[in-house]
Design a protein around this motif. Sequence first.
Motif, PDB file in Angstrom:
ATOM      1  N   ALA A 208      -0.090   3.982   1.656  1.00 24.93           N
ATOM      2  CA  ALA A 208      -0.216   4.550   2.999  1.00 24.93           C
ATOM      3  C   ALA A 208      -1.064   3.635   3.866  1.00 24.93           C
ATOM      4  O   ALA A 208      -1.873   2.851   3.362  1.00 24.93           O
ATOM      5  CB  ALA A 208      -0.874   5.932   2.920  1.00 24.93           C
TER       6      ALA A 208
ATOM      7  N   VAL B  70      -4.709   3.166  -0.139  1.00 26.16           N
ATOM      8  CA  VAL B  70      -4.584   3.279   1.320  1.00 26.16           C
ATOM      9  C   VAL B  70      -5.166   2.055   2.024  1.00 26.16           C
ATOM     10  O   VAL B  70      -6.252   1.582   1.694  1.00 26.16           O
ATOM     11  CB  VAL B  70      -5.324   4.540   1.830  1.00 26.16           C
ATOM     12  CG1 VAL B  70      -5.127   4.707   3.340  1.00 26.16           C
ATOM     13  CG2 VAL B  70      -4.845   5.793   1.098  1.00 26.16           C
TER      14      VAL B  70
ATOM     15  N   TYR C  44       0.829  -1.215   0.000  1.00 26.76           N
ATOM     16  CA  TYR C  44       0.000   0.000   0.000  1.00 26.76           C
ATOM     17  C   TYR C  44       0.860   1.260   0.000  1.00 26.76           C
ATOM     18  O   TYR C  44       2.006   1.253   0.461  1.00 26.76           O
ATOM     19  CB  TYR C  44      -0.924   0.017   1.223  1.00 26.76           C
ATOM     20  CG  TYR C  44      -2.019  -1.025   1.172  1.00 26.76           C
ATOM     21  CD1 TYR C  44      -3.235  -0.752   0.564  1.00 26.76           C
ATOM     22  CD2 TYR C  44      -1.811  -2.296   1.718  1.00 26.76           C
ATOM     23  CE1 TYR C  44      -4.232  -1.721   0.505  1.00 26.76           C
ATOM     24  CE2 TYR C  44      -2.800  -3.263   1.660  1.00 26.76           C
ATOM     25  CZ  TYR C  44      -4.007  -2.970   1.050  1.00 26.76           C
ATOM     26  OH  TYR C  44      -4.989  -3.925   0.994  1.00 26.76           O
TER      27      TYR C  44
ATOM     28  N   LEU D 152      -5.305  11.348   0.104  1.00 28.53           N
ATOM     29  CA  LEU D 152      -5.666   9.935   0.269  1.00 28.53           C
ATOM     30  C   LEU D 152      -6.546   9.431  -0.870  1.00 28.53           C
ATOM     31  O   LEU D 152      -6.512   8.246  -1.201  1.00 28.53           O
ATOM     32  CB  LEU D 152      -6.359   9.719   1.621  1.00 28.53           C
ATOM     33  CG  LEU D 152      -5.508  10.055   2.864  1.00 28.53           C
ATOM     34  CD1 LEU D 152      -6.306   9.813   4.140  1.00 28.53           C
ATOM     35  CD2 LEU D 152      -4.206   9.265   2.889  1.00 28.53           C
TER      36      LEU D 152
ATOM     37  N   THR E 100      -4.862  10.681  10.477  1.00 27.94           N
ATOM     38  CA  THR E 100      -3.901  10.949   9.393  1.00 27.94           C
ATOM     39  C   THR E 100      -2.576  11.497   9.911  1.00 27.94           C
ATOM     40  O   THR E 100      -1.578  11.445   9.196  1.00 27.94           O
ATOM     41  CB  THR E 100      -4.500  11.954   8.384  1.00 27.94           C
ATOM     42  OG1 THR E 100      -4.967  13.110   9.095  1.00 27.94           O
ATOM     43  CG2 THR E 100      -5.656  11.341   7.611  1.00 27.94           C
TER      44      THR E 100
END
Length: 203
Positions: free
Chosen positions: A115, A159, A113, A154, A126
């Motif tokens: 993030a 994510v 991924y 994002l 976040t």
Amino acid sequence: MKAAAIILSGGKSSRMGTNKALLKLNEKTTIERMVDILKVYFTDIILVTNDKDSYRSLGVKMVSDHYPGKGPLAGFHAGLMASAYDVNFIVACDMPFISGELASALVKRIDHYDALVPVINGKMQTLCAVFQKKTVNKIEECIENGRLPIKHLLEHLNVLYVTEKDLEVYNSIDMERVFFNMNHPHEYEDAKKWLEADETGRM
């Protein structure tokens, strides 16, 4: 661990009325507590700040925003640009009870991924998340286009969101406390009370 911990200390602290990172909790400032916790798990600690003189005694690598005045996204950009690692744990400077164990566990889970963002009590964390260095190009794009809220970034990344349920294996960690951040004076007072209760409990 092959990852850096990036601490963002570029906010104006307007709601607190003073620099949150330098508030004292027992004998240490918030930022000293966080550095001490994270350096056990991370080889590199990078502090993003536009006031390097206030933090020289920490002995960590410091960088300033390339895009001053552009909020946390500018801090992400500066920290990731300075990092020698592909994977990076990014955290705000006002989270005195951060868990090094949990931070390193999140880093290990990022896999392919872009993030990894915890979602605790339905709220995206976040400013206590993991980002790949390669996301810096998308971050730059967002800043250049004036799309500064992190949620815009994002939307363009792959994510992984993790909730309390995903983190149940770490049941010895008080999630509410780990993700607690001090924005207002009453929250600073809460943090001091927690620590006092901890000290009393140990006696």
